[in-house]
Scaffold this motif. Structure first.
Motif, mmCIF file in Angstrom:
data_model
loop_
_atom_site.group_PDB
_atom_site.id
_atom_site.type_symbol
_atom_site.label_atom_id
_atom_site.label_comp_id
_atom_site.label_asym_id
_atom_site.label_seq_id
_atom_site.Cartn_x
_atom_site.Cartn_y
_atom_site.Cartn_z
ATOM 1 N N ILE A 121 -78.952 30.559 77.804
ATOM 2 C CA ILE A 121 -78.196 31.353 78.779
ATOM 3 C C ILE A 121 -77.109 32.152 78.062
ATOM 4 O O ILE A 121 -76.911 33.332 78.338
ATOM 5 C CB ILE A 121 -77.594 30.447 79.879
ATOM 6 C CG1 ILE A 121 -78.698 29.911 80.772
ATOM 7 C CG2 ILE A 121 -76.547 31.199 80.701
ATOM 8 C CD1 ILE A 121 -78.238 28.832 81.738
ATOM 9 N N ASP A 122 -76.428 31.495 77.140
ATOM 10 C CA ASP A 122 -75.379 32.175 76.386
ATOM 11 C C ASP A 122 -75.966 33.319 75.555
ATOM 12 O O ASP A 122 -75.425 34.429 75.543
ATOM 13 C CB ASP A 122 -74.652 31.175 75.487
ATOM 14 C CG ASP A 122 -73.479 31.809 74.769
ATOM 15 O OD1 ASP A 122 -72.628 32.415 75.464
ATOM 16 O OD2 ASP A 122 -73.425 31.715 73.525
ATOM 17 N N LEU A 123 -77.083 33.054 74.876
ATOM 18 C CA LEU A 123 -77.717 34.078 74.045
ATOM 19 C C LEU A 123 -78.184 35.260 74.887
ATOM 20 O O LEU A 123 -77.936 36.426 74.539
ATOM 21 C CB LEU A 123 -78.904 33.474 73.281
ATOM 22 C CG LEU A 123 -79.709 34.448 72.422
ATOM 23 C CD1 LEU A 123 -78.835 35.050 71.317
ATOM 24 C CD2 LEU A 123 -80.915 33.741 71.836
ATOM 25 N N VAL A 124 -78.830 34.995 76.005
ATOM 26 C CA VAL A 124 -79.293 36.082 76.877
ATOM 27 C C VAL A 124 -78.103 36.859 77.422
ATOM 28 O O VAL A 124 -78.143 38.100 77.522
ATOM 29 C CB VAL A 124 -80.186 35.525 78.007
ATOM 30 C CG1 VAL A 124 -80.474 36.581 79.061
ATOM 31 C CG2 VAL A 124 -81.492 34.980 77.443
ATOM 32 N N GLY A 125 -77.030 36.163 77.757
ATOM 33 C CA GLY A 125 -75.824 36.850 78.238
ATOM 34 C C GLY A 125 -75.252 37.780 77.184
ATOM 35 O O GLY A 125 -74.845 38.910 77.488
ATOM 36 N N ARG A 126 -75.212 37.298 75.920
ATOM 37 C CA ARG A 126 -74.697 38.159 74.846
ATOM 38 C C ARG A 126 -75.626 39.338 74.588
ATOM 39 O O ARG A 126 -75.166 40.455 74.320
ATOM 40 C CB ARG A 126 -74.476 37.337 73.582
ATOM 41 C CG ARG A 126 -73.227 36.434 73.722
ATOM 42 C CD ARG A 126 -72.838 35.752 72.434
ATOM 43 N NE ARG A 126 -73.725 34.597 72.228
ATOM 44 C CZ ARG A 126 -74.200 34.223 71.048
ATOM 45 N NH1 ARG A 126 -73.892 34.875 69.958
ATOM 46 N NH2 ARG A 126 -74.986 33.171 70.942
ATOM 47 N N LEU A 127 -76.939 39.109 74.679
ATOM 48 C CA LEU A 127 -77.894 40.223 74.513
ATOM 49 C C LEU A 127 -77.721 41.251 75.632
ATOM 50 O O LEU A 127 -77.760 42.467 75.382
ATOM 51 C CB LEU A 127 -79.336 39.700 74.495
ATOM 52 C CG LEU A 127 -79.782 38.943 73.252
ATOM 53 C CD1 LEU A 127 -81.147 38.313 73.461
ATOM 54 C CD2 LEU A 127 -79.801 39.874 72.043
ATOM 55 N N ALA A 128 -77.526 40.758 76.850
ATOM 56 C CA ALA A 128 -77.325 41.667 77.983
ATOM 57 C C ALA A 128 -76.034 42.464 77.793
ATOM 58 O O ALA A 128 -76.000 43.679 78.033
ATOM 59 C CB ALA A 128 -77.276 40.881 79.288
ATOM 60 N N ALA A 129 -74.976 41.810 77.332
ATOM 61 C CA ALA A 129 -73.712 42.511 77.091
ATOM 62 C C ALA A 129 -73.877 43.539 75.980
ATOM 63 O O ALA A 129 -73.364 44.653 76.082
ATOM 64 C CB ALA A 129 -72.617 41.502 76.742
ATOM 65 N N HIS A 130 -74.618 43.178 74.942
ATOM 66 C CA HIS A 130 -74.858 44.107 73.834
ATOM 67 C C HIS A 130 -75.660 45.326 74.301
ATOM 68 O O HIS A 130 -75.450 46.443 73.811
ATOM 69 C CB HIS A 130 -75.600 43.387 72.706
ATOM 70 C CG HIS A 130 -75.849 44.236 71.513
ATOM 71 N ND1 HIS A 130 -74.840 44.609 70.652
ATOM 72 C CD2 HIS A 130 -76.991 44.803 71.030
ATOM 73 C CE1 HIS A 130 -75.345 45.369 69.699
ATOM 74 N NE2 HIS A 130 -76.648 45.498 69.898
ATOM 75 N N LEU A 133 -75.614 45.732 79.807
ATOM 76 C CA LEU A 133 -75.943 45.262 81.152
ATOM 77 C C LEU A 133 -74.877 44.272 81.600
ATOM 78 O O LEU A 133 -74.516 43.356 80.872
ATOM 79 C CB LEU A 133 -77.310 44.579 81.167
ATOM 80 C CG LEU A 133 -78.490 45.432 80.706
ATOM 81 C CD1 LEU A 133 -79.737 44.579 80.601
ATOM 82 C CD2 LEU A 133 -78.715 46.582 81.677
ATOM 83 N N ALA A 134 -74.393 44.469 82.793
ATOM 84 C CA ALA A 134 -73.354 43.585 83.314
ATOM 85 C C ALA A 134 -74.009 42.496 84.162
ATOM 86 O O ALA A 134 -74.781 42.812 85.061
ATOM 87 C CB ALA A 134 -72.360 44.375 84.154
ATOM 88 N N ASP A 136 -74.489 39.967 87.114
ATOM 89 C CA ASP A 136 -73.979 39.997 88.484
ATOM 90 C C ASP A 136 -73.965 38.608 89.122
ATOM 91 O O ASP A 136 -73.796 38.479 90.316
ATOM 92 C CB ASP A 136 -74.797 40.959 89.341
ATOM 93 C CG ASP A 136 -76.268 40.592 89.391
ATOM 94 O OD1 ASP A 136 -76.665 39.620 88.708
ATOM 95 O OD2 ASP A 136 -77.026 41.258 90.118
ATOM 96 N N ASP A 137 -74.126 37.583 88.317
ATOM 97 C CA ASP A 137 -74.116 36.218 88.841
ATOM 98 C C ASP A 137 -72.794 35.547 88.476
ATOM 99 O O ASP A 137 -72.497 35.333 87.294
ATOM 100 C CB ASP A 137 -75.279 35.426 88.243
ATOM 101 C CG ASP A 137 -75.460 34.062 88.894
ATOM 102 O OD1 ASP A 137 -74.542 33.602 89.594
ATOM 103 O OD2 ASP A 137 -76.530 33.465 88.701
ATOM 104 N N PRO A 138 -71.973 35.191 89.471
ATOM 105 C CA PRO A 138 -70.675 34.576 89.177
ATOM 106 C C PRO A 138 -70.800 33.159 88.588
ATOM 107 O O PRO A 138 -69.846 32.647 88.027
ATOM 108 C CB PRO A 138 -69.979 34.535 90.534
ATOM 109 C CG PRO A 138 -71.082 34.590 91.544
ATOM 110 C CD PRO A 138 -72.196 35.369 90.904
ATOM 111 N N ASP A 139 -71.971 32.539 88.679
ATOM 112 C CA ASP A 139 -72.156 31.173 88.163
ATOM 113 C C ASP A 139 -72.478 31.143 86.674
ATOM 114 O O ASP A 139 -72.530 30.066 86.069
ATOM 115 C CB ASP A 139 -73.286 30.468 88.915
ATOM 116 C CG ASP A 139 -72.949 30.210 90.365
ATOM 117 O OD1 ASP A 139 -71.745 30.064 90.669
ATOM 118 O OD2 ASP A 139 -73.883 30.140 91.192
ATOM 119 N N LEU A 140 -72.684 32.295 86.052
ATOM 120 C CA LEU A 140 -73.091 32.311 84.644
ATOM 121 C C LEU A 140 -72.057 31.683 83.722
ATOM 122 O O LEU A 140 -72.420 31.000 82.761
ATOM 123 C CB LEU A 140 -73.391 33.737 84.190
ATOM 124 C CG LEU A 140 -74.771 34.264 84.573
ATOM 125 C CD1 LEU A 140 -74.946 35.704 84.109
ATOM 126 C CD2 LEU A 140 -75.876 33.396 84.015
#
Length: 168
Positions: A121-130, A133-134, A136-140
């Motif tokens: 989840i952390d890796l995908v979040g960093r890839l999305a930020a890179h 892409l923002a 939109d899930d507040p639980d992330l």
């Protein structure tokens, strides 16, 4: 079926077989007795023995009536019940220990999977930020943190105590 699944099944079968072979002989004997006591053959054997005993002592010729009041039969059945219940308890204790080991293994695998999923989840979040892409899930943010088993266990314990206090 996937090859990895076949391999895992074979590993589990091998481990069970090796564990059974490593058991001390008294435990193996107790398990064999318990297995036989839970079989149709055991029931049929008892029907023959007890039925023959009762018939010979109640309706058989006089020389065959060695227990006309069936007191010896009752005593033998009682002693057998004591031993059989002991063998069943030995078997149940063994099964409970095996279940405890499986539960411990399940917990360790689940904790490892939770840790790996958290990292993904952390890796995908960093890839999305890179990629700009923002999320939109507040639980992330919560999902990116490792689960602390001791905190979860404490929360479960408190919940159980509250349920117990309420009489549930």
């Amino acid at each position: 079926m996937a090859e990895v699944l076949r391999r895992n099944i074979e590993v589990m079968r091998t481990q069970r077989r090796e564990a059974a072979e490593a058991e001390p002989w008294p435990k193996r004997l107790a398990q064999r007795i318990t297995d036989f006591a839970g079989s149709l053959g055991f029931v049929l054997l008892h029907l023959l023995i007890f039925g023959g005993w009762i018939i010979s002592n109640l309706w058989g010729p006089e020389p065959w009536r060695f227990d006309p009041t069936l007191v010896i039969l009752a005593m033998a059945a009682s002693v057998e019940a004591i031993f059989l219940s002991t063998f069943v308890l030995i078997s149940q204790n063994r099964m409970a220990a095996a279940e405890h080991e499986r539960a411990e293994l399940d917990l360790q695998i689940n904790l490892l999977a939770e840790h790996e999923i958290t990292r993904l989840i952390d890796l995908v979040g960093r890839l999305a930020a890179h990629a700009g892409l923002a999320p939109d899930d507040p639980d992330l943010d919560d999902l990116r943190r490792d689960v602390a088993p001791e905190v979860v266990l404490e929360h479960i314990s408190q919940s159980n105590e509250e349920d117990h206090d309420r009489g549930s």
